[in-house]
Motif scaffolding. Structure first.
Motif, PDB file in Angstrom:
ATOM      1  N   LEU A  44     -10.393   8.047   4.931  1.00 34.02           N
ATOM      2  CA  LEU A  44     -11.112   8.846   5.923  1.00 34.02           C
ATOM      3  C   LEU A  44     -12.279   9.588   5.279  1.00 34.02           C
ATOM      4  O   LEU A  44     -13.406   9.570   5.794  1.00 34.02           O
TER       5      LEU A  44
ATOM      6  N   ALA B  94     -14.624   6.455  11.022  1.00 36.65           N
ATOM      7  CA  ALA B  94     -13.923   7.691  10.689  1.00 36.65           C
ATOM      8  C   ALA B  94     -12.719   7.883  11.610  1.00 36.65           C
ATOM      9  O   ALA B  94     -11.632   8.311  11.171  1.00 36.65           O
ATOM     10  N   TYR B  95     -12.888   7.571  12.895  1.00 39.49           N
ATOM     11  CA  TYR B  95     -11.772   7.633  13.842  1.00 39.49           C
ATOM     12  C   TYR B  95     -10.657   6.651  13.463  1.00 39.49           C
ATOM     13  O   TYR B  95      -9.471   6.967  13.583  1.00 39.49           O
TER      14      TYR B  95
ATOM     15  N   VAL C  84      -4.108   7.700   9.348  1.00 39.93           N
ATOM     16  CA  VAL C  84      -3.431   8.860   8.766  1.00 39.93           C
ATOM     17  C   VAL C  84      -2.369   9.400   9.726  1.00 39.93           C
ATOM     18  O   VAL C  84      -1.234   9.713   9.320  1.00 39.93           O
ATOM     19  N   LEU C  85      -2.719   9.507  11.014  1.00 39.22           N
ATOM     20  CA  LEU C  85      -1.764   9.997  12.008  1.00 39.22           C
ATOM     21  C   LEU C  85      -0.542   9.083  12.117  1.00 39.22           C
ATOM     22  O   LEU C  85       0.584   9.552  12.290  1.00 39.22           O
TER      23      LEU C  85
ATOM     24  N   ILE D 295      -9.498   5.703  17.510  1.00 35.86           N
ATOM     25  CA  ILE D 295      -8.308   6.337  16.927  1.00 35.86           C
ATOM     26  C   ILE D 295      -7.091   5.461  17.195  1.00 35.86           C
ATOM     27  O   ILE D 295      -6.277   5.199  16.300  1.00 35.86           O
TER      28      ILE D 295
ATOM     29  N   SER E 144      -9.883   5.585  10.484  1.00 32.25           N
ATOM     30  CA  SER E 144      -9.164   6.168   9.340  1.00 32.25           C
ATOM     31  C   SER E 144      -8.272   7.315   9.783  1.00 32.25           C
ATOM     32  O   SER E 144      -7.149   7.466   9.281  1.00 32.25           O
ATOM     33  N   LEU E 145      -8.757   8.131  10.725  1.00 29.62           N
ATOM     34  CA  LEU E 145      -7.941   9.223  11.251  1.00 29.62           C
ATOM     35  C   LEU E 145      -6.691   8.688  11.931  1.00 29.62           C
ATOM     36  O   LEU E 145      -5.586   9.223  11.743  1.00 29.62           O
ATOM     37  N   GLY E 146      -6.843   7.626  12.730  1.00 27.28           N
ATOM     38  CA  GLY E 146      -5.697   7.021  13.393  1.00 27.28           C
ATOM     39  C   GLY E 146      -4.666   6.512  12.406  1.00 27.28           C
ATOM     40  O   GLY E 146      -3.447   6.635  12.633  1.00 27.28           O
TER      41      GLY E 146
ATOM     42  N   VAL F 247      -5.960   9.370   4.006  1.00 19.90           N
ATOM     43  CA  VAL F 247      -6.857  10.528   3.899  1.00 19.90           C
ATOM     44  C   VAL F 247      -8.059  10.184   3.026  1.00 19.90           C
ATOM     45  O   VAL F 247      -9.208  10.521   3.353  1.00 19.90           O
TER      46      VAL F 247
ATOM     47  N   SER G  71     -13.628   7.469  20.942  1.00 22.99           N
ATOM     48  CA  SER G  71     -12.267   7.967  20.669  1.00 22.99           C
ATOM     49  C   SER G  71     -11.204   6.879  20.753  1.00 22.99           C
ATOM     50  O   SER G  71     -10.106   7.042  20.219  1.00 22.99           O
TER      51      SER G  71
END
Length: 560
Positions: free
Chosen positions: A369, A203-204, A210-211, A79, A206-208, A366, A76
């Motif tokens: 991700l 993947a995390y 986007v956030l 992220i 990419s999520l970070g 996105v 995690s």
């Protein structure tokens, strides 16, 4: 492969699933019957292990749920790594606004973006020392200290220098917090799940990203910096509820803790009526492996000094992979992959698109991700040379279209101002299946075993240096080429160069034995004209080994 090496194969990781396909009870029983008269003790032990372990291999999600949970939590911190990578785009964009109390120059902008990268090599080396001495999860917890200090400095900064120092601390935190997560997953995951669980990390990231783009659309950069602390503190806290790596615990002689860790990781893998648990079997194997590693390290510690390393790099098997990887990293970084990531909002605004820069960055994040998850399947199915060649070609086409429309938008000859963003989205899709992930994957494959560790460190450092130079030179290149459209065409040319370069020099390693890759570099440097059939696959080698073994009454051949 020698007989001794064959006996050292991990029954869980290789033998059960690779040598007897499909790995069912019937196939293992057939193998046991076939080799029942063998005189080779190693082969008998291996088949017996497979037979025992097959009883424990459940296909339900519940059996592997602890591994999945532990991997999700340990990774995690990635992220926060994604947030730190994308934050420069938000920061630079907001500092350029007229009402910003802090003004920054182009040189300062380039340092705010790139200082994160320049500290990664030394910080990663130090993180290795921490995780080896204090543990994988403890290293993640320690990483929270420079992270919180760094983000707090950015949030309270009154000048660009303080922001840059804060970014440097965040970079150190990212290196300390992400590397042990990957090592932890590698050590706790079952062999058939390892690749999928390791894919959680990108993947995390990419999520970070986007956030960050989403937060930057609504929040001031100071507020966003305070929020970023959450993604540093939470990963440190969740590491408290999972168990430390059993491999590390055994290495440090903490045997009781290692047993508890294995019991937690494999608590649902105990078939009815069996006295011995899967955790017990794993403990025995790990304990034996650690003892053998200690013995090997004692034998080799006086053989691999600086002189030995230099001699190995002067061999064709050392310098050829280093040269090929350096060239590949050059095309990777100067094709615009990371420049469009770190400067995404400014890059899109300069293209003159009618789409909001933050919205476009969110869409790109996105897409990245989604593609990072899809690439797990793609990279397992297709040859790497082909993927890089196709990826580079499509990236070049996308950048050429983006540059052409950017020029027309600036000249006022078109109203289709959304096309540059659409082209960039396609560019991101193309990059994620080839030129973005594969060069980093090749580092561990191209170097021979004797210098694989130091080869990885040197190559990774060169990769970071080239990334730093590319990020630093963004504004200089933009001025030199005379604007966004010409710069995009430059990126397109570099992408084409990467396709040609990989076609000429890059060897195909998909499914290849590491020994064959090393043998290739002894005589070859240019891949064109090289017969792919000369390099056998690992499964072919294993099938040949079993066939030869059967022909020799179960005795494993000395070499394969």
């Amino acid at each position: 492969m020698t007989e001794g090496n064959f006996r050292r194969m991990d029954p869980i990781g290789a033998s059960c699933l690779s040598l007897f396909k499909p790995a069912t009870d019937n196939s293992i029983d057939a193998a046991e019957e076939k080799f029942k008269d063998t005189k080779d003790e190693g082969l008998r032990v291996m088949i017996a292990s497979c037979h025992s372990l097959s009883k424990y291999e459940g296909k339900s999600l519940k059996n592997v749920l602890p591994q999945i949970l532990a991997s999700l939590l340990a990774a995690s911190f990635h992220i926060g790594n994604g947030i730190s990578l994308a934050y420069s785009a938000v920061l630079i964009s907001q500092l350029a606004e007229p009402d910003s109390p802090i003004k920054s120059t182009k040189i300062q902008n380039s340092w705010m973006a790139s200082v994160l990268i320049v500290v990664i090599p030394p910080a990663s080396i130090f993180s290795g020392i921490i995780m080896d001495n204090l543990g994988r999860l403890n290293c993640i917890k320690i990483a929270g200290i420079p992270g919180v200090v760094g983000w707090s400095m950015i949030a309270l900064a009154n000048n660009v220098t303080t922001i840059i120092i804060g970014r440097l601390l965040v970079g150190i935190s990212s290196a300390w917090g992400t590397s042990p997560g990957i090592v932890y997953i590698t050590e706790i995951a079952s062999s058939n799940l390892r690749m999928s669980l390791m894919a959680i990390a990108p993947a995390y990231v990419s999520l970070g990203m986007v956030l960050t783009y989403l937060g930057g659309w609504y929040l001031h950069w100071r507020t966003l910096a305070w929020v970023c602390n959450v993604f540093i503190i939470v990963p440190c806290l969740v590491c408290i509820i999972i168990h430390e790596s059993p491999s590390w615990l055994i290495l440090k002689g903490k045997y009781e803790q290692a047993k508890k860790s294995l019991e937690w990781i494999h608590k649902y893998q105990k078939p009815p009526g069996e006295q011995e648990t899967f955790a017990d079997l794993q403990y025995k194997i790990l304990h034996e492996e650690q003892q053998k590693k200690k013995e090997e390290q004692e034998k080799q510690k006086n053989q691999k000094g600086v002189k030995f390393i230099i001699q190995e790099f002067l061999k064709p098997t050392g310098w050829k992979p280093l040269v090929i990887l350096t060239g590949l990293f050059f095309f990777q970084h100067f094709s615009g992959i990371y420049i469009t990531m770190f400067y995404s909002i400014s890059f899109i605004q300069e293209a003159g698109s009618s789409i909001n820069g933050y919205l476009a960055s969110i869409l790109i994040g996105v897409v990245r991700l989604i593609m990072s998850m899809m690439s797990i399947y793609i990279l397992k199915r297709f040859h790497r040379r082909s993927l890089i060649f196709i990826s580079s070609g499509l990236m070049a086409l996308s950048m050429f279209i983006a540059g052409l429309w950017t020029m027309w938008i600036q000249e006022g000859t078109t109203n289709l101002k959304w096309i540059p963003v659409a082209a960039l989205l396609f560019y991101v899709v193309a990059s994620t299946v080839g030129l973005l992930p594969i060069p980093n994957m090749l580092i561990a494959e191209l170097f021979p075993l004797e210098i694989r560790g130091i080869g990885y460190s040197i190559s990774y450092s060169l990769c970071c240096i080239l990334m730093f130079i590319a990020l630093q030179s963004y504004y200089g290149m933009s001025d030199f080429f005379g604007g966004a459209s010409n710069l995009q065409w430059f990126f397109a040319i570099v992408c084409l160069g990467g396709a040609v370069y990989s076609y000429i020099f890059l060897p195909e390693t998909f499914g290849m034995k590491l020994a064959d890759i090393t043998d290739y570099f002894k005589t070859q440097f240019v891949y064109i004209g090289h017969s792919h059939k000369k390099m056998g696959t690992e499964s072919e080698a294993q099938e040949k080994m079993l066939k030869d073994s059967a022909n020799n009454n179960g005795k494993i051949p000395q070499t394969v």
